[in-house]
Design a protein around this motif. Structure first.
Motif, PDB file in Angstrom:
ATOM      1  N   THR A  56      -4.375   2.113   4.254  1.00 10.60           N
ATOM      2  CA  THR A  56      -3.710   1.961   2.959  1.00 10.60           C
ATOM      3  C   THR A  56      -2.197   1.966   3.149  1.00 10.60           C
ATOM      4  O   THR A  56      -1.691   2.361   4.201  1.00 10.60           O
ATOM      5  CB  THR A  56      -4.070   3.107   2.002  1.00 10.60           C
ATOM      6  N   LYS A  57      -1.502   1.526   2.143  1.00  8.62           N
ATOM      7  CA  LYS A  57      -0.041   1.527   2.128  1.00  8.62           C
ATOM      8  C   LYS A  57       0.365   2.029   0.749  1.00  8.62           C
ATOM      9  O   LYS A  57      -0.212   1.607  -0.258  1.00  8.62           O
ATOM     10  CB  LYS A  57       0.406   0.074   2.325  1.00  8.62           C
ATOM     11  N   TRP A  58       1.326   2.972   0.699  1.00  6.57           N
ATOM     12  CA  TRP A  58       1.879   3.383  -0.584  1.00  6.57           C
ATOM     13  C   TRP A  58       2.987   2.407  -0.948  1.00  6.57           C
ATOM     14  O   TRP A  58       3.898   2.176  -0.156  1.00  6.57           O
ATOM     15  CB  TRP A  58       2.484   4.795  -0.500  1.00  6.57           C
ATOM     16  N   ILE A  59       2.919   1.864  -2.151  1.00  8.13           N
ATOM     17  CA  ILE A  59       3.976   0.975  -2.633  1.00  8.13           C
ATOM     18  C   ILE A  59       4.620   1.663  -3.834  1.00  8.13           C
ATOM     19  O   ILE A  59       3.937   2.042  -4.782  1.00  8.13           O
ATOM     20  CB  ILE A  59       3.403  -0.403  -3.018  1.00  8.13           C
ATOM     21  N   VAL A  60       5.924   1.864  -3.743  1.00  9.53           N
ATOM     22  CA  VAL A  60       6.644   2.622  -4.764  1.00  9.53           C
ATOM     23  C   VAL A  60       7.723   1.725  -5.363  1.00  9.53           C
ATOM     24  O   VAL A  60       8.564   1.195  -4.637  1.00  9.53           O
ATOM     25  CB  VAL A  60       7.317   3.864  -4.136  1.00  9.53           C
TER      26      VAL A  60
END
Lengths: 436, 436
Positions: free
Chosen positions: B424-428
């Protein structure tokens, strides 16, 4: 085993590799047995344990500070670095912070028992995939004694037994913390062996722990680069790699100057010693606010390491050293920043791909297609658009508590909360179904 | 690199360790570059690639069968075991199965882009945690050439590049399969380097692959016990351990006799050579249908390995050998079954804890508190109540396709589908937020 524990320091070094292996395996087996009890404890019981530990820390504050003073005396005698001595130090205020962290943990939801997926199959089988504790978690870490409470609390709340291997510099503090925790567990009717240490067995004990696959379910290293790389390279137990952050900000041509100044400053100076602080700033050649950004950084005491194009545009009165490959690679964790100029976002992305540790990268831009492409093409745990890199943090992202920030892709990526200390179990209920 | 590839077999063995390391690292770096292209490909494009490979397999069937015949000729000359020769063999029917599996993969949803969690924080930051491809997946496996297509298809569908290390016994078959896949990828405009092999570099190449942490994101061993243990012990790349199943059924006092006969028989005989087949049956001393179960097993040709108490109650006419610790430990993967008698469910649970590989265990019972306790206390990837152990399978549990069955707790546990090949990747997203 009992004999070995009571041996003196001198005799310990004479313990054979086999004896140490048996002793560490016995510790792990007791952890497994204790973990089975905890796996059946409900949230209320686990929270009582956390609060009992908090209370015991308060009650045993004098003894803890005394043990810590003995560690610090040795540290001074051995002339350990002042920064390290500070990290080793317990104070009444720091103990209060540990107590507050345990109260916070007790207030968080329990991940154990959460149904992740579930369905009834056409043949009538009823499936649930449920979060369950890992079982036995081990942690190998360096001097900060707060990690002892931190990791023990997180492990217990998520239903796991924990085996600790702390830094030898704070051995007496950790030993005292351990006995406080273990006694507190017993007062609420849980096994003391939920929290154990292999510190007594030194490096040889840590080596056995790293190879105890099957006995230990996951190993979490917390500390500097060297510690983490040793654990990664020597373990057969699955490892979660945490912490290293060579963090980049790309300042796009279209970025707002005011906002860029504020975000870059916050990302570098709000707490420079942590992993989510920015270490390299890449500026598009057409960005108009470079001198404002550099002046603000210099005013805040940031030492600049600039490439030749940035050096050529350095505002009068500022100084900077010329950046080398070492600067692009370095996680300063201090008031230092590498600054480079790029012709295009593609050049920035290439630079990041080469030097990033995959922790956090940010783009400051008002161009939709650039931000979308940056988000898609940067392969890091967190990609941030128009905000400070300091937000990559379990607390800030709403996880409540943080085990660490994973920079690997397996199991957990980015800030890890309590859920990341669990695994899952498929539970299948039937009424006689067989496969055709 | 190119020179090294074109060297003869003899010359290859003289390549220095350094040369092999550079060559394998270069392969991994090309995989990384190719994976970036695939990460941006949408589902339709990836499905076109899978269907192009399926078509190419059909078109190149004669060449594939010829290459396989050469491998088999060598195998006969080297007098490899008949069972192994069978597993090595490609036939038109087996190629059709591979083609059908690729069509099935193309019909499955794409996990990439799924939003796992998301929220807007009080400070206005908008968070999404999104599934993204791992990047570079490597697989080390043994003789079955179908694994080549299987793993390549699963990796591609989930957006990953893959590096293969197949068994030397089917080197010519795998080399032919690889060139069919690579050509097919190019026909749909994707890089051939999405699928590469290090077979040319032999064991030394595999060793480099296992240490290529950072270049390779995850390593999946598929094969027997020895292969898996070597990979687990020697890799610094994160490994997902798959496959070993020492599976138990506990027959409770309250189990229905008819259902017990049917489920035990199905669990043992429906396909004895796979990992979810039962290997040990533990029978409560008061279960009334032991002789029916044993007779049914014997009639189906199952060889019984019984403890002394079961031997004492063996129905007339049946034969059994006495079970030793080796039997409790063995994953027969054949028509053999260890059978033991227990005084209580607790004794069964203790036996399972000692001998299980944590794959699948089942309880057959009509007692609610016993089934609930069994489910809670057994720490395996799948726990089954009143159904065949053969259901622990990605297809049966609704995952559509299966990468393998993980027996570790990190990242994936039990049958692994396409989602388990993603991270997963956190996108902020913000508008200038900084930390206070």
């Amino acid at each position: 085993m009992t004999e070995l524990v009571s041996e003196t320091e001198t005799a310990r070094s004479e313990a054979s590799a086999d004896q140490i292996q048996s002793a560490v395996h016995a510790i792990a087996d007791r952890s497994r047995a204790a973990s089975r009890k905890l796996a059946r404890a409900n949230r209320a019981w686990k929270d009582r344990a956390l609060l009992a530990i908090a209370e015991a820390l308060k009650a045993h504050q004098p003894g803890l500070l005394e043990a810590n003073a003995r560690d610090l005396e040795l540290a001074r005698a051995e002339q350990l670095a002042a920064a390290l001595q500070d990290r080793m130090k317990l104070t009444p205020a720091r103990i209060d912070q540990l107590i507050a962290a345990l109260h916070n943990l007790a207030s968080l939801p329990d991940p154990v028992g959460t149904v992740v997926r579930g369905q009834t199959l056409p043949n009538g089988l009823r499936l649930r995939q449920v979060q369950v504790p890992m079982g036995v978690v081990a942690a190998i870490y360096e001097a900060r004694p707060n990690v002892t409470i931190d990791i023990a609390g997180l492990a217990l709340k998520s239903g796991n037994a924990v085996i600790l291997r702390g830094g030898s510099a704070v051995a007496q503090t950790n030993s005292e913390l351990l006995s406080v925790i273990r006694d507190a567990l017993e007062t609420v009717g849980l096994p003391a062996d939920l929290v154990q240490s292999v510190d007594h067995y030194g490096r040889a004990g840590a080596a056995v722990l790293m190879k105890a696959r099957g006995r230990v379910d996951v190993l979490i290293p917390r500390g500097g680069h060297e510690l983490i790389q040793t654990v990664v390279n020597e373990s057969s137990v699955p490892v979660i790699e945490t912490g290293e952050g060579n963090v980049h900000i790309y300042l796009d041509e279209s970025a707002s100057v005011n906002s860029a100044v504020e975000i870059v400053l916050n990302s570098k100076t709000q707490r420079p010693s942590v992993c989510n602080t920015v270490e390299t700033l890449l500026v598009h050649q057409k960005f108009s606010g470079l001198s404002e950004v550099l002046k603000a950084l210099a005013e805040a005491g940031v030492r600049l390491h600039a490439d030749s194009r940035v050096l050529a545009e350095l505002p009068t009165g500022l100084v900077a050293t010329e950046a080398t490959d070492e600067d692009w690679a370095t996680e300063y964790m201090d008031l230092d920043l590498a600054v480079g100029m790029v012709d295009s976002m593609d050049q920035a992305i290439s630079h990041i791909r080469r030097w990033s540790t995959g922790h956090t990268e940010a783009i400051l831009s008002n161009d939709l297609s650039n931000t979308e492409r940056f988000v898609a093409e940067i392969d890091s745990a967190a990609v941030i658009v128009n905000a400070s890199t300091r937000f990559t943090d379990g607390g800030e992202l709403g996880l409540g508590a943080e085990v660490g920030i994973s920079t690997q892709k397996l199991h957990a990526r980015g800030p890890m909360g309590l859920s990341e200390l669990t695994t899952t179990k498929w539970i299948v209920h039937g009424e006689g179904q067989v496969r055709g």
